[in-house]
Design a protein around this motif. Sequence first.
Motif, PDB file in Angstrom:
ATOM      1  N   ILE B   5     -15.821 -13.694   6.165  1.00 14.99           N
ATOM      2  CA  ILE B   5     -15.128 -14.511   7.163  1.00 14.99           C
ATOM      3  C   ILE B   5     -16.152 -15.096   8.128  1.00 14.99           C
ATOM      4  N   LYS B   6     -15.917 -16.345   8.537  1.00 10.82           N
ATOM      5  CA  LYS B   6     -16.891 -17.004   9.413  1.00 10.82           C
ATOM      6  C   LYS B   6     -16.217 -17.628  10.613  1.00 10.82           C
ATOM      7  N   LYS B   7     -17.067 -18.246  11.421  1.00  8.93           N
ATOM      8  CA  LYS B   7     -16.556 -19.048  12.530  1.00  8.93           C
ATOM      9  C   LYS B   7     -15.576 -20.078  12.003  1.00  8.93           C
ATOM     10  N   TYR B   8     -14.584 -20.431  12.781  1.00  5.51           N
ATOM     11  CA  TYR B   8     -13.553 -21.352  12.333  1.00  5.51           C
ATOM     12  C   TYR B   8     -14.121 -22.694  11.882  1.00  5.51           C
ATOM     13  N   ASN B   9     -13.556 -23.198  10.803  1.00  3.26           N
ATOM     14  CA  ASN B   9     -13.895 -24.536  10.330  1.00  3.26           C
ATOM     15  C   ASN B   9     -12.603 -25.193   9.861  1.00  3.26           C
ATOM     16  N   LYS B  10     -12.419 -26.434  10.257  1.00  2.00           N
ATOM     17  CA  LYS B  10     -11.109 -27.031   9.942  1.00  2.00           C
ATOM     18  C   LYS B  10     -10.888 -27.228   8.450  1.00  2.00           C
ATOM     19  N   LYS B  11     -11.968 -27.135   7.661  1.00  2.00           N
ATOM     20  CA  LYS B  11     -11.799 -27.287   6.214  1.00  2.00           C
ATOM     21  C   LYS B  11     -11.186 -26.038   5.564  1.00  2.00           C
TER      22      LYS B  11
END
Lengths: 242, 242
Positions: B5-11
């Motif tokens: 899981i990572k920092k939010y990305n709109k993709k």
Amino acid sequence: MGNNIKKYNKKYDYSYTFGAFPTIELLKNKINQVIEIVISSKFSNDEVKDYIFSVCEEKNIRIRENDNLINKINPKGNCFVIGVFRKYEENLNMNESHVVLVNPSDFGNVGTIIRTSVGFGIKNIAIIEPSIDIYNPKVIRSSMGAIFKQNVKRFKSFHEYYKSFSNHDMFLFMLDGTLEIEEVDRKSEKPYSLVFGNEASGLDSKLREYGNSVFISHNNGIDSLNLAIAAAISMYKFSQNT
Amino acid sequence: MGNNIKKYNKKYDYSYTFGAFPTIELLKNKINQVIEIVISSKFSNDEVKDYIFSVCEEKNIRIRENDNLINKINPKGNCFVIGVFRKYEENLNMNESHVVLVNPSDFGNVGTIIRTSVGFGIKNIAIIEPSIDIYNPKVIRSSMGAIFKQNVKRFKSFHEYYKSFSNHDMFLFMLDGTLEIEEVDRKSEKPYSLVFGNEASGLDSKLREYGNSVFISHNNGIDSLNLAIAAAISMYKFSQNT
């Protein structure tokens, strides 16, 4: 003011307007507080530029084009004009109505409330400490420069505020207020004070004794309205009634 | 869902709730979209923790305590609970009233409008693209989780929206509207749509042809009200009238 301008710090006795719109409001309304104007080489709106140059020339205010300085003051801001101004404080007008913010903690809310209050004709804002720093550039920006059209004054406690303005009808907004805002029917010609608490904790219910406790009814799908929203609905409503 | 899981990305096809309050709203209202819950070892509110654990156990939702992961997802957030949920879309109810945001550009405004609309009983929000990403965690956070109580749907154009909801009375908010909001006197039993434009550019005046153009009067001390403020006053006003 030397060349050693830095990123904003609340300890400084000066603050900044970021962007053309609030900088123009600063020049129009608080010219005597302006220290200098910094513009970017990328600033391309000639009409605004001409206006700023002519005002600065007339008032003998220094204006410099300096991209490094802009980036230093506001690294991520992507803005092309910065106004540097001395912080100031003004007395509130006791014959006019007020908005009173008790312990506000969000820059954007305070700026938005200032912008809204100007639009609905309330020209005096009291801030009860502890509070966020009202001269933080984020407040200035979300006020869209409307703060320069207001009297804004800080007080150590609500009681201190009250002592100076006991001629006002006090309306204290709290979730468990006694009067729904639609029931407020102002026949009085006294000026009024609309009093709002902190974003998270609201207004201490002990403050009821100072006046009328009021609430805005909404359903239980939410715990409360956002502070700036509650203040806006109240100001709108009072501006209709009086 | 793996550990990457990572920092939010709109993709991504998932997003996050930051903090206990919106995470509880997520669990209460959109449990089927929940992928997992991550909590910090510093999370000390036992009552909330018990609630989250019992819901997750009942619904067989993974919950892990992982401080590194929390910091990775939300580095500066200082939050102790994160909900991970699949993005979803829902149809709007054509027999209920709507708020329509045309090209909104500010996360905080959209979240605040969603929170306010829940409070005033409007459960359907249309977003006309281009728009900010409505599943950005900043929107979720400023909605205080109220977004999970709403139907939110995106449309390619206002016309596309209109084709599906032409049974609605349309109220288009623009600075040069024809009708002052106090003059709106709704006798109709039709559902209504309150339509608001972009923060900077407002609503294209060509949209007048779709219904009633409306304005909220304020003095000329400001150019306009903030978008979330204008929407709130309108929703408040319409909730009083209907």
